[in-house]
Design a protein around this motif. Structure first.
Motif, short mmCIF file in Angstrom:
data_model
loop_
_atom_site.label_atom_id
_atom_site.label_comp_id
_atom_site.label_asym_id
_atom_site.label_seq_id
_atom_site.Cartn_x
_atom_site.Cartn_y
_atom_site.Cartn_z
N SER A 275 0.82 -1.22 0.00
CA SER A 275 0.00 0.00 0.00
C SER A 275 0.85 1.26 0.00
CB SER A 275 -0.91 0.02 1.23
OG SER A 275 -1.75 -1.10 1.28
N GLU A 276 1.94 1.24 0.77
CA GLU A 276 2.71 2.46 0.98
C GLU A 276 3.25 3.06 -0.31
OE1 GLU A 276 5.46 3.71 4.58
OE2 GLU A 276 6.55 2.39 3.21
N ALA A 277 3.56 2.23 -1.29
CA ALA A 277 4.07 2.74 -2.56
C ALA A 277 3.06 3.65 -3.24
CB ALA A 277 4.43 1.58 -3.48
N TYR A 278 1.77 3.48 -2.92
CA TYR A 278 0.73 4.27 -3.58
C TYR A 278 0.22 5.43 -2.75
CZ TYR A 278 0.77 0.67 -7.09
OH TYR A 278 1.18 -0.18 -8.09
N VAL A 279 0.72 5.56 -1.53
CA VAL A 279 0.28 6.68 -0.69
C VAL A 279 0.75 8.03 -1.25
CG1 VAL A 279 0.54 7.75 1.59
CG2 VAL A 279 -0.02 5.33 1.41
N PRO A 280 2.06 8.22 -1.52
CA PRO A 280 2.48 9.49 -2.14
C PRO A 280 1.86 9.68 -3.52
CG PRO A 280 4.37 8.31 -1.25
CD PRO A 280 3.22 7.35 -1.25
N PHE A 281 1.72 8.58 -4.27
CA PHE A 281 1.11 8.65 -5.60
C PHE A 281 -0.30 9.20 -5.51
CE2 PHE A 281 0.91 5.94 -9.76
CZ PHE A 281 0.58 7.09 -10.48
N LEU A 282 -1.09 8.69 -4.57
CA LEU A 282 -2.47 9.16 -4.39
C LEU A 282 -2.49 10.64 -4.02
CD1 LEU A 282 -5.54 8.72 -4.05
CD2 LEU A 282 -5.07 7.91 -1.72
N LEU A 283 -1.62 11.05 -3.11
CA LEU A 283 -1.62 12.45 -2.67
C LEU A 283 -1.24 13.39 -3.81
CD1 LEU A 283 0.04 12.04 0.85
CD2 LEU A 283 -2.37 12.45 0.34
N GLN A 284 -0.36 12.94 -4.69
CA GLN A 284 0.01 13.79 -5.83
C GLN A 284 -1.08 13.80 -6.90
OE1 GLN A 284 4.29 13.37 -7.14
NE2 GLN A 284 4.35 11.86 -5.49
N ALA A 285 -1.64 12.63 -7.20
CA ALA A 285 -2.63 12.54 -8.28
C ALA A 285 -3.98 13.13 -7.88
CB ALA A 285 -2.81 11.08 -8.69
N LYS A 286 -4.38 12.92 -6.63
CA LYS A 286 -5.73 13.34 -6.20
C LYS A 286 -5.74 14.76 -5.67
CE LYS A 286 -9.49 11.88 -3.08
NZ LYS A 286 -9.56 13.07 -2.22
N ASP A 287 -4.69 15.15 -4.95
CA ASP A 287 -4.69 16.45 -4.29
C ASP A 287 -3.66 17.42 -4.86
OD1 ASP A 287 -6.63 16.09 -1.89
OD2 ASP A 287 -5.37 14.31 -1.83
N ALA B 149 4.07 15.17 -0.49
CA ALA B 149 3.43 13.86 -0.41
C ALA B 149 4.26 12.88 0.40
CB ALA B 149 3.20 13.32 -1.82
N GLY B 150 5.57 13.08 0.38
CA GLY B 150 6.45 12.22 1.17
C GLY B 150 6.31 12.41 2.66
N LEU B 151 5.56 13.43 3.09
CA LEU B 151 5.34 13.65 4.52
C LEU B 151 4.70 12.43 5.17
CD1 LEU B 151 5.28 15.57 6.99
CD2 LEU B 151 3.05 16.39 6.16
N ALA B 152 3.82 11.75 4.43
CA ALA B 152 3.17 10.56 5.00
C ALA B 152 4.19 9.49 5.35
CB ALA B 152 2.15 10.01 4.01
N LEU B 153 5.20 9.32 4.51
CA LEU B 153 6.23 8.32 4.78
C LEU B 153 7.10 8.75 5.96
CD1 LEU B 153 7.35 7.43 1.14
CD2 LEU B 153 5.35 6.66 2.43
N THR B 154 7.37 10.04 6.06
CA THR B 154 8.20 10.53 7.16
C THR B 154 7.51 10.32 8.51
OG1 THR B 154 9.27 12.19 5.75
CG2 THR B 154 9.33 12.56 8.12
N VAL B 155 6.23 10.69 8.61
CA VAL B 155 5.54 10.56 9.90
C VAL B 155 5.38 9.08 10.26
CG1 VAL B 155 4.38 12.78 9.65
CG2 VAL B 155 3.21 10.69 8.89
N ALA B 156 5.20 8.21 9.24
CA ALA B 156 5.09 6.78 9.52
C ALA B 156 6.40 6.24 10.07
CB ALA B 156 4.68 6.02 8.26
N ALA B 157 7.52 6.69 9.52
CA ALA B 157 8.83 6.24 10.02
C ALA B 157 9.03 6.70 11.46
CB ALA B 157 9.95 6.78 9.13
#
Length: 471
Positions: free
Chosen positions: A281-293, A300-308
């Motif tokens: 799923s994580e591979a598509y989280v930044p993708f979704l944030l860029q494509a949808k919003d 968009a990489g903020l989601a990966l940073t906070v998860a880490a």
């Protein structure tokens, strides 16, 4: 009193250098992983390799499978010191090839060598924990591994981007190579304590398992390239890849893994399922944030940073709490619940007109769940293994981790591309829905875990008095 306190400290005399060296190696791997995600678009443009983009991520994970199997068998026979040196050398050579690559094909060859060495090093780290550290320090050590991702998560992507902008992407890997050599140097004194086991505990060379691991790597790569093929070729690749992966992985994992047999088998299966659900799923989280919003790549990489960050924080808490307060069942129950919350949040954001920040919050929650699950699965792997087969058990866990991640990515890739990709109306929701199903299967694996043996008093591994092999 002071002696007991010293023995239970990660940074006391017997353990300090090993702790720093192992955490440094994990930090280097984290930096290179995050840096790759940042600079890979530039690399693919520079080397004219857009069609091979996905393989740059899948290749090292797949190559790591035979690396893990060979390292596990070799470590059980020889003790781990030589294995560590050979693994580090292969990782360094692979990184050097990647750094100097003039074409995408050479770049991928370097990634394969690098991944093989990295997979072997992972096994050596687990064996070091089992054989050097007492059982009461296993939790804090694995929490340290998770904490090693914090600084790379905060500065890695930005630093890699700056280096690429000022010089070029080659220098990103040059820096990673220098840091990796320094980290390994810190570990060298500890490697001398990895003595070969007694002759009666040395398993034979498992040539069939090594051959199966190569087959598993090929099958997993075939699954990963399936989304880029035509319709009929895609179906054939999926069928052959799934069947080949199942057959090839069976001899590499503990008996009964695919039916969630109690004990080590359920732990290994749980690790693979959780890795598939979260990383698929994580591979598509930044993708979704860029494509949808319309967010930028860095935003968009903020989601990966906070998860880490939440992953590291949860691992630290897990390491501080005793098993009386945080049993295996409770840890996995809470951890999987948090992962499911993150996946359900992602599904809701992808399906409905919800604000983007909800997905970032949800992924923060999911990172905390992974931070609870991962160190406990690592601890239980050592707990259920026996002296002389902890190399096999460690390699099985890391194989499940890597294979699960790549299979999850392959499944989400098929779901995403098969329903229209970024232009499709159901592509993103279907990705997260599919991974929710896998997370539910992980809950079923937990229910099959069975009783957990207590830590062995005065031993550095779960059942040091036992003999024989796991396989």
């Amino acid at each position: 009193m002071s002696t007991a306190a010293t023995r239970t400290s990660l940074f006391s005399g017997p353990y300090a250098l090993a702790t720093v060296g192992m955490v440094a190696i994990v930090a280097v791997a984290a930096f290179q992983n995050l840096a790759m995600t940042t600079v890979m678009p530039e690399i693919s443009r520079d080397l004219d390799g857009e069609t091979l983009y996905a393989l740059a991520f899948a290749a090292p994970l797949a190559a790591g499978v035979p690396g893990m199997v060979l390292a596990g068998n070799w470590t059980d026979r020889a003790g781990g010191r030589v294995v560590a040196w050979v693994s580090a050398a292969l990782f360094a050579v692979g990184t050097a090839v990647v750094m100097l690559a003039p074409t995408m094909e050479v770049f991928l060859a370097g990634r394969l060598v690098e991944g093989f060495g990295a997979g072997a090093i992972d096994v050596v780290l687990y064996v070091l924990v089992a054989r050097i550290f007492p059982a009461e320090l296993h939790g804090p050590v694995f929490a340290g591994f998770a904490a090693a991702w914090v600084v790379p998560a905060l500065v890695g992507p930005a630093l890699a981007g700056i280096v690429t902008d000022v010089w070029n992407w080659h220098w990103v890997f040059a820096g990673a190579l220098v840091i990796a050599l320094g980290a390994f140097a810190l570990l060298v004194p500890t490697l001398g304590r990895l003595h070969p086991p007694a002759a009666s505990l040395r398993p034979p060379w498992q040539r069939a398992r090594i051959a199966w691991s190569v087959g598993a790597a090929v099958a997993i790569l075939l699954l990963n390239i399936a989304p880029d093929l035509g319709a009929w070729a895609r179906v054939a690749a999926v069928v052959v890849g799934l069947v080949g992966t199942w057959f090839a992985l069976r001899p590499l994992l503990p008996a009964g893994t695919f039916r969630a047999a109690p004990g080590l088998s359920s732990v290994v299966l749980l690790r693979g399922l959780v890795a598939a659900a979260f990383f698929g799923s994580e591979a598509y989280v930044p993708f979704l944030l860029q494509a949808k919003d319309g967010l930028s790549a860095s935003a968009a990489g903020l989601a990966l940073t906070v998860a880490a960050l939440s992953w590291a924080g949860a691992s630290w808490v897990h390491g501080r709490l005793g098993e009386d307060r945080l049993t295996a069942a409770r840890t996995f129950g809470v951890g999987l619940a948090l992962v499911l919350v993150s996946l359900l949040t992602a599904l809701a954001v992808a399906s409905l007109a919800l604000p983007w920040w909800l997905l970032v919050v949800g992924w923060f929650v999911g990172g905390a769940g992974m931070g609870a699950i991962y160190p406990r699965t690592s601890m239980l792997t050592l707990r259920f293994s026996r002296e002389g087969d902890d190399g096999f058990a460690s390699s099985a866990l890391t194989i499940a981790d890597a294979s699960g991640s790549v299979i999850g990515l392959a499944v989400t890739g098929l779901l995403f591309i098969g329903t229209g990709g970024a232009e499709g109306t159901v592509s993103f929701p279907l990705v997260f829905a599919g991974m929710i199903v896998i997370a539910v299967l992980a809950i079923a694996a937990v229910r099959r875990l069975g009783p957990v043996p207590p830590p062995a008093s005065g031993s550095t591994s779960g059942s040091a008095s036992a003999t024989g092999g796991t396989g």
